[in-house]
Design a protein around this motif. Structure first.
Motif, PDB file in Angstrom:
ATOM      1  N   VAL A   7       6.272  76.781  49.807  1.00  0.00           N
ATOM      2  CA  VAL A   7       4.876  76.357  49.761  1.00  0.00           C
ATOM      3  C   VAL A   7       4.007  77.516  50.229  1.00  0.00           C
ATOM      4  CG1 VAL A   7       5.406  73.917  50.168  1.00  0.00           C
ATOM      5  CG2 VAL A   7       4.859  75.378  52.108  1.00  0.00           C
ATOM      6  N   LEU A  57       4.442  69.452  51.291  1.00  0.00           N
ATOM      7  CA  LEU A  57       3.366  69.281  50.309  1.00  0.00           C
ATOM      8  C   LEU A  57       2.750  67.891  50.405  1.00  0.00           C
ATOM      9  CD1 LEU A  57       5.028  71.020  47.258  1.00  0.00           C
ATOM     10  CD2 LEU A  57       2.940  71.774  48.415  1.00  0.00           C
ATOM     11  N   GLU A  62      -3.031  68.707  48.790  1.00  0.00           N
ATOM     12  CA  GLU A  62      -3.498  69.908  48.093  1.00  0.00           C
ATOM     13  C   GLU A  62      -4.453  70.748  48.929  1.00  0.00           C
ATOM     14  OE1 GLU A  62      -5.034  68.965  44.254  1.00  0.00           O
ATOM     15  OE2 GLU A  62      -3.166  68.055  43.593  1.00  0.00           O
ATOM     16  N   CYS A  65      -1.752  72.788  51.491  1.00  0.00           N
ATOM     17  CA  CYS A  65      -0.816  73.758  50.940  1.00  0.00           C
ATOM     18  C   CYS A  65      -0.540  73.444  49.471  1.00  0.00           C
ATOM     19  CB  CYS A  65       0.488  73.826  51.739  1.00  0.00           C
ATOM     20  SG  CYS A  65       1.478  72.334  51.804  1.00  0.00           S
ATOM     21  N   ILE A  66      -0.033  74.439  48.774  1.00  0.00           N
ATOM     22  CA  ILE A  66       0.271  74.278  47.349  1.00  0.00           C
ATOM     23  C   ILE A  66       1.715  74.722  47.118  1.00  0.00           C
ATOM     24  CG2 ILE A  66      -2.122  74.597  46.588  1.00  0.00           C
ATOM     25  CD1 ILE A  66      -1.342  77.488  45.828  1.00  0.00           C
TER      26      ILE A  66
END
Length: 108
Positions: A7, A57, A62, A65-66
């Motif tokens: 991530v 996640l 969103e 973190c992505i």
């Protein structure tokens, strides 16, 4: 969303990379945390297990973190006659048969 074991997350200005690793270990065992080269205030957190990355996640959403790129391999090639224990099956998310029918690929 494709499964990945990493991530990308923002790193608060007062937080060191080691502290970020400790924080993300609440989701599972962390292989490494590294700063992104062009974005020093972001880190890539690499987990050993894709389920840990998915948990991070989900927890952060969103805004927090992505998904990052997959790091390393997640497949195991076994002979078609290899035997696995019941415990082994708990750690396999998908099994595929090769085109020639000789091997199975377990995606961990």
């Amino acid at each position: 969303m494709a499964l990945t074991n990493s991530v990308i997350a923002p790193l608060p200005s007062a937080m060191e990379v080691d502290a970020a690793k400790v924080a993300f270990e609440s989701f599972g065992e962390v292989f490494r945390v590294k700063r992104l080269e062009k974005f020093n205030n972001f880190v890539q957190v690499i987990f050993y297990d894709v389920r840990s990355a998915a948990a991070a996640l989900k927890a952060f959403g969103e805004a927090g973190c992505i998904p990052g790129p997959q790091v390393g391999e997640r497949t195991v090639k076994l002979g078609g006659d290899d035997q696995l224990s019941t415990k082994d099956f708990q750690n396999i998310s998908e099994v595929l048969k090769s085109k020639d029918g000789t091997f199975f690929f377990g995606v961990l």
